[in-house]
Design a protein around this motif. Structure first.
Motif, PDB file in Angstrom:
ATOM      1  N   HIS A 139     -13.229   9.719  25.743  1.00 37.88           N
ATOM      2  CA  HIS A 139     -14.344   9.778  24.745  1.00 37.88           C
ATOM      3  C   HIS A 139     -15.826   9.872  24.682  1.00 37.88           C
ATOM      4  N   GLU A 198     -18.182   9.587  16.644  1.00 42.78           N
ATOM      5  CA  GLU A 198     -17.020   9.374  17.575  1.00 42.78           C
ATOM      6  C   GLU A 198     -16.150  10.378  17.889  1.00 42.78           C
ATOM      7  N   HIS A 220     -11.719   1.979  18.029  1.00 39.70           N
ATOM      8  CA  HIS A 220     -11.172   2.971  19.061  1.00 39.70           C
ATOM      9  C   HIS A 220     -10.610   1.966  20.257  1.00 39.70           C
ATOM     10  N   PHE A 222      -9.769   0.098  24.092  1.00 39.94           N
ATOM     11  CA  PHE A 222      -9.532   0.595  25.595  1.00 39.94           C
ATOM     12  C   PHE A 222      -9.159  -0.822  25.786  1.00 39.94           C
ATOM     13  N   HIS A 260     -15.376  -0.131  18.203  1.00 40.71           N
ATOM     14  CA  HIS A 260     -14.832  -0.068  20.166  1.00 40.71           C
ATOM     15  C   HIS A 260     -14.637  -1.495  20.718  1.00 40.71           C
TER      16      HIS A 260
HETATM   17 ZN   LIG Z   1     -14.592   6.100  21.291  1.00 45.05          ZN
END
Ligand SMILES: [Zn+2]
Ligand SMILES: [Zn+2]
Length: 621
Positions: A139, A198, A220, A222, A260
């Motif tokens: 990203h 983003e 988002h 991870f 995030h």
């Molecule tokens: Zn991101």
């Protein structure tokens, strides 16, 4: 609004020239267009280009481009210019123009008669943070202050931004009006950097409405979410409802939570913006504690929609990014927001009464146990923000002993002030009223003091005046003792109004000998700080000493305080440390117990009136 203001500014500058009183203000540039590209994400290099159109009067003058030294919301000086490379300038025909580096944040271009200048540079960014920026194969996530230079003298000019994302990556920020949008027009540079953005192929978005306003929750992740996202969105909506209930409708039509889950155990941040917030959690949503940590940050950052982003200390915008911020008001901007962030979790029904009161007691414990709280006032802490707000220190410092953060300090001031207002007015007024009065006077009703934002900023004296007026009680002595000086707050009076009592008791493990120990590894303790005038300092221990043994035994994160708790005042405990290549043996002579804990408890004789005041406080009446 902006066009009208610009005409006024030009008129004023003409008057200034004619009267010869003030220096002439430069006319605005004809246009400033930014383009952000990211052709090679693995390099972490953002590619910025700027096309600047100059009015005839400016074409023979040098034009300066500057990276801010810091950006709003995080007050340590990070010098974003250190990540700038390959700054180039060209004329309209593409031929190179000479560039001079003026200082560590400024590049100067001599236009040579050009009315169009083209600037390009690259910025390295590999931190997932509300303060910095990250570009990698997953990203691009940026905080504009760490990416975009402004033209010196032209921060008020309108700017245009175009983003070229890699194929398949979608862009979102708090200024997004339609799907697939790649162009934005901002009234000025300050507003452009207020829109963290983003860009990725796989973020998710959910939307809810409160009072006719749209709220987007962009996530988002991870790491795994464990199916918790739908519940999270519902709880965020509860927080929004609780805060809107206090303040009234916000002035925006849409707001974006950019969240995030870094899943890297170190990236964590929350940053407030006019129509969005950037929230970075270090874990994955499915992991224990991460969900509630997110809500805590949400409650804090969303409160900033009013307190900080609109109702603000006078020095908070427009800013001078060539030197550190100096304001006395961060204890209100951040500390009061900390207080309300916690109170709103209670009012939203996410926390119980006990959870909220326990949290307040913990903050009191933290403040009253910190040596810096008797040395540094709330206003002085605000002025020291650039030293204490996540600032890196290359030199050894004693700030752990001498400073106090305006977050918890401001939080206890807000809590006590709220209870004093409620108690002394018998429930007719509260800090909620005071905050609304401030918002109305400074944001809604004051004439604009600058190009940047509606209204004008306040000084701590304004809060003193408004809280005194609203409560009918003179708060000048309170400000003198507890805001500008370091006297202990009148906790007893404050809690008594709501039928509660603050109790101080010796901690279960009463000694730390003045040591704080950092464990990188649970079995390897490094002394992080030695309190001044403590047994540890008397024994000659120092920060950065590695603890080899305490009373002949290895220490661990869990054991070291328990080991000290077996002793009593006056006992001598042998300690072995490693300092550089030397092994040093000392005797730690324990003094009186130095660790205390505060708890907030129900008073046995609490009256119905006090209980009613408490319910109004916790429920927001
Ligand atoms: Zn991101
Ligand atoms: Zn904050």
């Amino acid at each position: 609004m902006n066009t009208n203001f610009r005409k006024l500014a030009i008129t004023l500058s003409v008057i200034a020239i004619l009267s010869g009183v003030a220096a002439a203000q430069e006319p605005p540039l004809k246009s400033i267009a930014y383009r952000l590209s990211m052709s090679r994400p693995v390099s972490h290099l953002f590619e910025v280009s700027m096309i600047v159109e100059l009015p005839e009067q400016l074409k023979d003058k040098p034009l300066q481009f500057q990276m801010p030294k810091w950006s709003p919301g995080r007050y340590a000086v990070f010098d974003f210019a250190k990540n700038v490379q390959e700054f180039r300038a060209a004329g309209a025909d593409g031929s190179k123009r000479a560039v001079t580096r003026v200082d560590n944040q400024t590049w100067s271009v001599a236009p040579h008669g050009d009315t169009t200048l083209s600037i390009t540079y690259k910025v390295f960014g590999n931190d997932l943070s509300g303060t910095f920026s990250q570009l990698d194969e997953r990203h691009a996530n940026y905080n504009g202050g760490s990416i975009f230079m402004y033209v010196v003298g032209h921060k008020p000019d309108p700017v245009r931004l175009t983003i070229n994302p890699p194929a398949g990556w979608k862009i979102v920020n708090g200024w997004t009006e339609r799907q697939g949008q790649t162009d934005w027009q901002f009234p000025n540079w300050d507003t452009m950097i207020d829109a963290p953005t983003e860009i990725a192929p796989d973020w998710t978005q959910e939307t809810f409405e409160v009072g006719g306003k749209k709220y987007h929750v962009v996530v988002h992740s991870f790491g795994p979410e464990g199916g918790k996202r739908p519940a999270l969105v519902k709880d965020i909506e509860k927080v929004v409802r609780a805060e809107v209930a206090m303040w009234g409708p916000p002035e925006f039509s849409e707001y974006t939570f950019l969240i995030h889950y870094a899943a890297d155990d170190h990236s964590g941040d929350g940053m407030e913006h006019l129509t969005s917030t950037q929230i970075i959690e270090p874990g994955a949503l499915e992991e224990p504690g991460v969900y509630s940590a997110t809500l805590g940050t949400v409650a804090h950052e969303f409160f900033h929609v009013w307190n900080v982003k609109r109702l603000r200390p006078q020095e908070l915008g427009p800013w001078d990014f060539s030197r550190p911020l100096a304001t006395r008001g961060l204890f209100v901007a951040e500390g009061f927001t900390n207080y309300y962030g916690h109170l709103m979790l209670r009012r939203a029904g996410i926390w119980t009464d006990k959870a909220f009161l326990d949290r307040q007691a913990q903050t009191v414990t933290r403040i009253e146990g910190a040596p810096g709280s008797r040395l540094m006032s709330a206003e002085e802490s605000s002025l020291s923000a650039s030293f204490i707000d996540d600032a890196p220190h290359a030199q050894a410092v004693n700030l752990n002993n001498t400073s106090i953060s305006y977050y918890p300090k401001g939080e206890v001031i807000a809590m006590v002030m709220d209870l004093l207002v409620r108690g002394r007015t018998k429930g007719k007024a509260s800090l909620d009223d005071v905050m609304r009065d401030m918002y109305e006077e400074f944001y809604l009703k004051s004439p604009n003091s600058s190009y940047y934002l509606r209204g004008r900023g306040y000084q701590p004296e304004d809060l003193e005046r408004i809280v005194s007026h609203r409560s009918g009680v003179d708060f000048s002595d309170f400000f003198k003792r507890h805001v500008r000086d370091v006297e202990v707050l009148p906790y007893d009076e404050a809690f008594a109004y709501v039928g509660l009592r603050l109790t101080k008791s010796q901690a279960k493990e009463p000694f730390d000998a003045g040591l704080s120990i950092q464990f990188e590894d649970p079995r390897e303790g490094i002394i992080e700080n030695v309190r001044n005038n403590s047994p540890a300092e008397d024994a000659g221990l120092q920060a950065n000493d590695e603890i080899i043994s305490l009373a002949g035994k290895n220490v661990t994160q869990d054991s070291w305080r328990k080991m000290l708790a077996k002793y009593k005042a006056g006992d001598s405990v042998p300690v072995v440390v490693k300092r550089d290549r030397r092994t040093i043996k000392v005797n730690l002579v324990l003094g009186q117990p130095e660790r205390f804990e505060y708890t907030v408890e129900e008073k046995a004789d609490a009256t119905a009136e006090q209980k009613a005041l408490r319910a109004a406080w916790l429920n927001g009446k």
